[in-house]
Every structure is written in C-alpha cells, then in structure tokens.
Design an enzyme around this catalytic site. Structure first.
Site, short mmCIF file in Angstrom:
data_model
loop_
_atom_site.label_atom_id
_atom_site.label_comp_id
_atom_site.label_asym_id
_atom_site.label_seq_id
_atom_site.Cartn_x
_atom_site.Cartn_y
_atom_site.Cartn_z
N HIS A 128 0.86 -1.18 0.00
CA HIS A 128 0.00 0.00 0.00
C HIS A 128 0.89 1.23 0.00
O HIS A 128 1.75 1.39 0.87
CB HIS A 128 -0.92 0.03 1.22
CG HIS A 128 -1.87 1.19 1.20
ND1 HIS A 128 -3.14 1.11 0.66
CD2 HIS A 128 -1.73 2.47 1.63
CE1 HIS A 128 -3.74 2.28 0.76
NE2 HIS A 128 -2.91 3.13 1.35
N CYS A 129 0.69 2.08 -1.00
CA CYS A 129 1.54 3.27 -1.14
C CYS A 129 0.77 4.52 -0.78
O CYS A 129 -0.20 4.88 -1.47
CB CYS A 129 2.06 3.37 -2.58
SG CYS A 129 3.12 4.81 -2.85
N PRO A 130 1.15 5.23 0.29
CA PRO A 130 0.42 6.45 0.65
C PRO A 130 0.58 7.57 -0.37
O PRO A 130 -0.27 8.46 -0.45
CB PRO A 130 1.05 6.83 2.00
CG PRO A 130 2.39 6.18 2.01
CD PRO A 130 2.24 4.92 1.24
#
Length: 312
Positions: free
Chosen positions: A142-144
C-alpha cells in the site's frame, strides 16, 4: 484463558493498527497534492530557472532538445501517476471458488484459502490490505503517495512512474550541473529557486535509484515486495520462486508485452492474466523463441508442481 499480558498485547495491536490506518487514510490525499505541487514546481523550475542560464552554456539547439525530452518525461510521469492513483489494483470477485479450484489441474485438489479479515476467498498472491480493508490481487504494497494499493492491475503504472520520475530527476541533475557549479559559491538569493529544484532532483534521483531499482529487480524475478520477504528461504537455497517464468514472461505478466521498449510506452492495454488463476498464464511462446532455457516458461508439469506448493 488468556492472561492479562496477552490481552494487553492484543488491545495494543488493535489500537496500533487503527492509528496506522487512520493516519494513512488522512495522509493519502495530502501526499497526492504534495506530489502534484512538487512536480509543478520542478516543471516551472526547468522552463523558467534552468533554461535561461543553460542557453549560453549549451546553445539553442541542445536546449530545444532538452526541452522536448523534459516535456516527454513530464508527460510520462503524470500519465503513470494518474493511472496508478485511479486504477483499481484488483479486487477479489465475490464468487471465485470454482475458479480457484481450477488453478491446479492435478490429481490432488488444493484447499481454497479464505481471508481471516474479510472472509472472502483468497486467491494465490492476494493479500488483505488493512488500509483499504479488502483483499488485493497480487498485492505488492500500500503506497500512501498514490493513496492506493499497488496490485495486479496498476503494478505497471507504479513501476513506470518510478522509472520516469527517477529518469527525470537524473536528467535535470546532469544538465543543470554546470550552472550549479557556477552559483554554488554565491551567497545571493538570485539562484535560490534553481538550487531548490536542483537539490530536490539530486536527492530524489539517489532515492529512486535504490527504491525503483529494487522494484524493477523483483519484477524480473516474478515477485512482489510481499513475496520478496516470503520467498527468502527459497532464494537462500537457490531455488526458483513459484511465479518466476523467466524475465521476459515476467515482464509479459505485468505489462502485457515481452518487449521492454513497448513496456516503457504509456499504455492502458488489457493484461493477459486475471490475477486469480496463476496456473496457466497465457504467455507468448514466439516472443521467447531462440532464448536460453532460463528465459522460457517452465513445462506445464513443473508449473503445476510449483503452484501446488503455494496453495495452503
């Protein structure tokens, strides 16, 4: 009966996960705006802070060529970033148990996995994202910065985003170096905007060389970031990882082409894999004709054996 210490540990874990999830939920949209602003600053900096001092250094023709390259790089960065943000990484369909059972066409029927969080069927390579609160097909992480998971359907956009962003930062670092040497010893604020953009690009080029390099490396190995850690035992024993079909076919799974040059183009073509059934990938045999044995896909028997090991 659980002890008081165990209960405290469980409560602390739940609280920590909730805090992280809430933090990621808030920071995602903010980081998208931050990146858009930084990209705009860099584009503005090139055309209004880089070009004027570079004209007497390189001349008109090289600067025109530089500007064309800068426009192409900016377009590819924005294009892939947009699609990485907007593309669903791959959601597990509600009724896929029959498809999962067809994943291995062998005598021993594999057990179908179910997610302990969302209780849905969990295909091979799928993982539950606590931020998105769902299982993601072939989840990488998961990439912010994109406020999204990187998974099966947007993995290519994420890789190309890293590639072109790193290439663009390196490009500005190289062409701006002569002027950087000229003004680095000056104390006046005349070149402050140039210095900001130049130093920002230098730092990002170094970071992306490592971060992006790792992501492209595991692409050619047929892995994701989560699988990179999970397959550490196999790598220690020098065994082939379960979904490594050879670097060309690994490229085909992610980009839909075995040509590296075509993969680098801005494309939104359909992917050959559905992200669920990994036992019989539709790979391009003609594209790898004449290559060495390691670059070709394994036989069906070996592939089924490797996939069977992964079904738990």
């Amino acid at each position: 009966m659980p002890t008081l210490l165990q209960l405290a540990a469980t409560v602390a874990t739940i609280v920590c996960r909730g805090v992280v999830k809430f933090f990621m939920f808030l920071t995602g949209p903010v980081l998208i705006l931050v990146f858009a602003a930084l990209l705009g600053v860099c584009v503005y900096g090139y055309f209004f802070e880089f070009i004027p001092p570079l004209l007497p250094i390189y001349g008109i023709v090289p600067v025109v060529i530089f500007s064309i390259i800068a426009i192409l790089l900016s377009f590819n960065i924005a294009f892939n970033y947009y699609y990485c943000v907007k593309t669903d990484p791959g959601q597990v369909p509600p009724k896929i148990e029959s498809a999962i059972r067809k994943a291995v066409d062998g005598e021993q029927e594999p057990r179908v996995r179910h997610c302990g969080q969302c209780k849905n069927v969990k295909p091979l390579r799928a993982h539950h994202c606590s931020v998105c609160n769902r299982c993601v097909l072939k989840m990488d992480h998961h990439c912010p910065w994109v406020n999204n998971c990187v998974g099966h359907r947007n993995h290519r956009f994420f890789l190309l985003f890293l590639f072109y962003l790193g290439l663009g930062c390196l490009f500005l670092t190289v062409i701006g170096f002569p002027h950087f040497l000229t003004i680095s010893g000056q104390k006046q604020a005349e070149g402050s905007m140039f210095m900001f953009v130049y130093i920002l690009c230098c730092m990002l080029a170094l970071v992306l060389a490592g971060f992006g390099g790792v992501h492209w490396y595991i692409l050619f190995r047929g892995e994701t970031m989560l699988e990179l850690w999970g397959n550490r035992v196999k790598r220690a024993k020098k065994k082939k990882t379960p979904f490594d079909f050879g670097w060309r076919n690994n490229l085909y799974v992610v980009f839909g082409t075995t040509s590296l040059w075509v993969a680098l183009l801005p494309r939104t073509a359909e992917l050959p894999m559905d992200g669920i059934d990994w036992s019989a990938p539709v790979l391009s045999y003609e594209s790898v004709a004449g290559t060495d044995a390691d670059s070709r896909i394994d036989s069906d028997a070996n592939l089924k054996e490797r996939i069977t090991i992964q079904v738990v």
